[in-house]
Every structure is written in C-alpha cells, then in structure tokens.
Design an enzyme around this catalytic site. Structure first.
Site, PDB file in Angstrom:
ATOM      1  N   ARG A 111     -35.388  79.483  35.497  1.00  0.00           N
ATOM      2  CA  ARG A 111     -35.229  79.511  36.955  1.00  0.00           C
ATOM      3  C   ARG A 111     -36.426  80.166  37.649  1.00  0.00           C
ATOM      4  O   ARG A 111     -36.808  79.754  38.751  1.00  0.00           O
ATOM      5  CB  ARG A 111     -33.927  80.216  37.324  1.00  0.00           C
ATOM      6  CG  ARG A 111     -32.688  79.374  36.957  1.00  0.00           C
ATOM      7  CD  ARG A 111     -31.406  80.170  36.983  1.00  0.00           C
ATOM      8  NE  ARG A 111     -31.188  80.778  38.276  1.00  0.00           N
ATOM      9  CZ  ARG A 111     -30.264  81.723  38.518  1.00  0.00           C
ATOM     10  NH1 ARG A 111     -29.479  82.128  37.512  1.00  0.00           N
ATOM     11  NH2 ARG A 111     -30.111  82.217  39.710  1.00  0.00           N
TER      12      ARG A 111
ATOM     13  N   ASP B  31     -25.570  81.647  33.188  1.00  0.00           N
ATOM     14  CA  ASP B  31     -25.140  82.397  34.367  1.00  0.00           C
ATOM     15  C   ASP B  31     -24.084  81.656  35.172  1.00  0.00           C
ATOM     16  O   ASP B  31     -23.878  80.459  34.993  1.00  0.00           O
ATOM     17  CB  ASP B  31     -26.345  82.633  35.287  1.00  0.00           C
ATOM     18  CG  ASP B  31     -27.156  83.830  34.835  1.00  0.00           C
ATOM     19  OD1 ASP B  31     -26.640  84.608  34.010  1.00  0.00           O
ATOM     20  OD2 ASP B  31     -28.307  83.967  35.300  1.00  0.00           O
TER      21      ASP B  31
ATOM     22  N   TYR C 238     -33.743  72.726  28.406  1.00  0.00           N
ATOM     23  CA  TYR C 238     -33.056  72.835  29.695  1.00  0.00           C
ATOM     24  C   TYR C 238     -33.569  71.745  30.630  1.00  0.00           C
ATOM     25  O   TYR C 238     -34.684  71.252  30.479  1.00  0.00           O
ATOM     26  CB  TYR C 238     -33.359  74.173  30.355  1.00  0.00           C
ATOM     27  CG  TYR C 238     -32.641  75.363  29.787  1.00  0.00           C
ATOM     28  CD1 TYR C 238     -31.399  75.728  30.262  1.00  0.00           C
ATOM     29  CD2 TYR C 238     -33.230  76.140  28.788  1.00  0.00           C
ATOM     30  CE1 TYR C 238     -30.737  76.851  29.761  1.00  0.00           C
ATOM     31  CE2 TYR C 238     -32.577  77.263  28.281  1.00  0.00           C
ATOM     32  CZ  TYR C 238     -31.331  77.602  28.773  1.00  0.00           C
ATOM     33  OH  TYR C 238     -30.681  78.712  28.276  1.00  0.00           O
TER      34      TYR C 238
ATOM     35  N   ARG D 267     -26.029  83.028  26.654  1.00  0.00           N
ATOM     36  CA  ARG D 267     -25.235  83.029  27.884  1.00  0.00           C
ATOM     37  C   ARG D 267     -25.780  82.003  28.848  1.00  0.00           C
ATOM     38  O   ARG D 267     -26.962  81.679  28.823  1.00  0.00           O
ATOM     39  CB  ARG D 267     -25.339  84.381  28.573  1.00  0.00           C
ATOM     40  CG  ARG D 267     -25.006  85.527  27.676  1.00  0.00           C
ATOM     41  CD  ARG D 267     -25.257  86.823  28.412  1.00  0.00           C
ATOM     42  NE  ARG D 267     -25.152  87.944  27.483  1.00  0.00           N
ATOM     43  CZ  ARG D 267     -25.247  89.215  27.853  1.00  0.00           C
ATOM     44  NH1 ARG D 267     -25.454  89.528  29.127  1.00  0.00           N
ATOM     45  NH2 ARG D 267     -25.143  90.181  26.966  1.00  0.00           N
TER      46      ARG D 267
END
Lengths: 244, 244
Positions: free
Chosen positions: B197, B52, B110, B50
């Site tokens: 994050r 966000d 990422y 997933r």
C-alpha cells in the site's frame, strides 16, 4: 425549462430496482430526492428503462426538466455530494427539449457475468451468477450466434410482461472468457422484459448439455416462454450503455 | 494428526482483517468457528500472514491440524456450507506434517486496483482506491521499475511495525491499464507491514506529479517512512497467491 441528461452508475444490490414503488428503496426515487435537495423542485426522472432488483448499471441514462440555473455539468458534482455511496452520476449535460431517455433510445448494451467455478466467490457474490458445473464454451459460442438478427423474441420475454410488439434486433452477442469468468456482451435495438437474463439462462443450459445448440432456433420459433431456459440471476446483469 | 492446507477467498469489507482479536469479527475466527462446527475440535488456524481491515484475498493460504477423518478435499465443501457468504474455501488438501502456512511461504503476489476517474464508482467502492485526479501512466511505469530487485524497504514499512530484517526482493511489479482501471500486480519473496500500500501510494504521487520518478531510489535509500508516499487505501488490495 431546461432538459438535463444524466449517465448513471449504480450497484443494484441494496435496491428494489430502478422504478419508484411505494415503501421500497429504488434508484429512481433516490435520484429524484437528490435532485430535490439540490433544486428544491419535485421532478419526474425519466429512465431509459427499468432495471430489476439486484441488477447493476454502468451507463443507465435518465433525463429531467428543471428551472434551476445550476450549469448542466455541475449537476454531476452536486448530485454526487448528496447521493448514497452506491449511486453515482458519471455525466450531466443539457440536451434538446425533445430528448426523452426512453423514447429517444435507439439501442442498449448489456453485460452479463457468469462465475463458473465449483466453489462460490465471496468477492463476486453480488456481481455475478455462480454456475458450479462445467460449461462447454464452444457450445455457448455456437448457440449465441443464433440470437444475432431480427426475430420475434417472445419466447425470451417474462410471461409477466404484456408487451405486444416482441420483435427485436440483436446486433451482436459476444462471449469473452477470462479464467473462471464468462462475460456475455449483448447489443440490440431494444430488449423485452428479462430478455437478456433468459437468453443467458438458455445459453447456460446449452453449455451444460441440458439443451442442444440446434434447439435455439426452434425455441425462438416456438414463441413459447416454456421452451426457453431459466431466467439467469439478476446480480450478474449490468446495463452498460444506452444509444441515442 | 493430519495437516490440512486451505486456499481461501474473502471479501474483507465486513471484517477487521485476518487476525483474531477479542470482540471483533475477523476472517481467522470465522474459519476456526467453521472448522469447529465440522470437526468439534478447537483448532488454531495458521495463516500465511495477516491482511488488514478491508483488504481482500483471492488466494490466502492457511493450515490447521486435525484428528477428523473427513477426507481432505471434502473440507472445502463442508466448510463452505457453514461459512458466511463473504468467505469461501477454494481448495483443501492434506499436506506434509512440516508444512506451515507462514514459515513455509517462499513468496506472495498481491494486486492493487486503482479507479482513476473524476466521479466515484458505486460498483467498485469497496474494491478499489478512487483517485479522482489525472495520473500519468508513463511516470507510474517508469517509477515502478525502481522497486524491482533486492533492497532494504524500511521506508515502505508502516512505522507501527517492529520487524528488524527489512530486506525484501520484489520480482516484478506490473502496471496494467484497462480504461479507468489501473491494476498493479506485484510479486516478491515477502512484504513488510503495509509495504504494498505504501508503494502504491508513492507511485500515485509520482503519477500525479507530487513526487518525481527519480525520487524513488532516493526514498528507498533514505530508509525513512516519512520520505515515501501515503498508504493507499486498504480496499484496493488483494492477496492473490502465496508461493511455497
């Protein structure tokens, strides 16, 4: 009255360009409204030049006269607190009475972003020109060299413009490749209406083989807009700096 | 049935994340709807994981099974012609029956973009995390080194998650500075919920002096979410690549 100079960043996506027009959202009007909220004055904001609908700026410059006693560097924070999210004042300083954002400008630097890939980019859709066919960077670089110098750039001016003195100097035109992205960085003493976008459109046509490298000096010489390439899309263009 | 693998770019701004949810716009549902338009089939699209709400992707991977006879590489063009402007298929290929976008994944990369400037950026508002106070890059770089390796990253997982095996390996965590922009590039064999994050939020707190460089190994050891820094905003995060 004090003369305040602003350096402005904006995302042009939602605006009908810089210049105030009745019934349309423009950058100039948004900032004039913000100044009014802060100072209660109706000011006329003088920009270094217009930018078209969809064109962005990282360093647009403007100035206005005010009787407000707000310290010059505080205008930045005060205006940012009332401006919409897609306009931001990067610097606010007090300048000499004689400073005029347009007439005092000695030159400008623009960037143009080309996204060269078979598929479109969701992340760059409003921030680049998507060219889906193969471009020959060597040809674009060689072609770019012909633009450097002082020429009559009439062929690279929108036919809508009525400017008479069409002689401009381009100091440099750099082509930076970064994966799928091609960045064109151009610095000159001034630019005609749509000049950067027509130069980019012409170089893209050279890069894809529709025009030849050697056509460029001929197009400049022709002074005929019809000889030059298409006007590259507005959303790839960024006004980066104005020199004084 | 054939198994089709997609590489997907999206601008997450307008979406409630990847995963399908009733009544909400999600990336997964948009792509499933697009596949239905093309193939008339109801497919289940399997994502690598997933993302966000507000998170972007340059290289999300997903797969689906189909009886359609459309050549695999043509799916890209067919889907792009019906997908919204903020989702694009970069590649479509046929893969082995056994390929599963989530279970077959060996690692991910990422990127996280921090905009470090006193004033906000209109152009980067949806694409970066605006940090208005001064950051010490040296401290961020030194702090980042502690994350490289195999650890129990429980302290860097959202407390909402119920995952039990919280051991992950980070292969590298690079900090690239470019003017006002700080890019964090992280590659690992897998990431817990919100892990990137929370790592970024913690490094920002080290960079501004709220936490010490030497706190990082202690936070990892604590396995306590409350010891780590805040969860950096979603709009700075990009899923760049999934490795198989």
């Amino acid at each position: 009255m004090r003369n305040i100079k602003l350096i402005i960043e904006y995302d042009g996506t939602r605006y009908f360009g810089w210049q105030k027009q009745p019934e349309l959202r423009t950058i100039q009007e948004e900032i004039e409204n913000a100044i009014k909220k802060i100072t209660k004055e109706d000011v006329k904001l003088i920009g270094s030049g217009r930018t078209d609908r969809g064109v962005h700026a990282r360093g647009q410059v403007a100035n206005f006269h005010t009787n407000s006693r707000i310290p010059a560097d505080k205008f930045k924070f005060a205006l940012n607190s009332v401006l919409p999210f897609d306009i931001s004042i990067k610097e606010s300083t007090q300048v000499d009475e004689s400073f005029h954002a347009r007439y005092s400008a000695k030159g400008k630097q623009y960037r143009y972003l080309v996204y060269n890939s078979k598929t479109r980019s969701p992340l760059l859709r409003d921030y680049s020109y998507h060219v889906p066919y193969t471009l020959d960077l060597y040809k674009i670089r060689e072609g770019a060299k012909f633009f450097i110098g002082t020429y009559d750039f009439r062929a690279f001016m929108s036919s809508k413009s009525c400017v008479e003195d069409t002689i401009r100097t381009i100091y440099n035109l750099e082509i930076i490749e970064n994966g799928d992205l091609i960045e064109l960085k151009v610095k000159g003493n001034g630019f005609l209406y749509n000049m950067v976008r027509i130069i980019v459109g012409t170089l893209i046509e050279v890069g894809c083989g529709k025009k030849k490298i050697q056509d460029i000096p001929k197009i400049i010489e022709s002074k005929d807009r019809n000889e030059a390439g298409h006007t590259a899309q507005p959303q790839g263009l960024y006004l980066d700096k104005v020199f004084y």
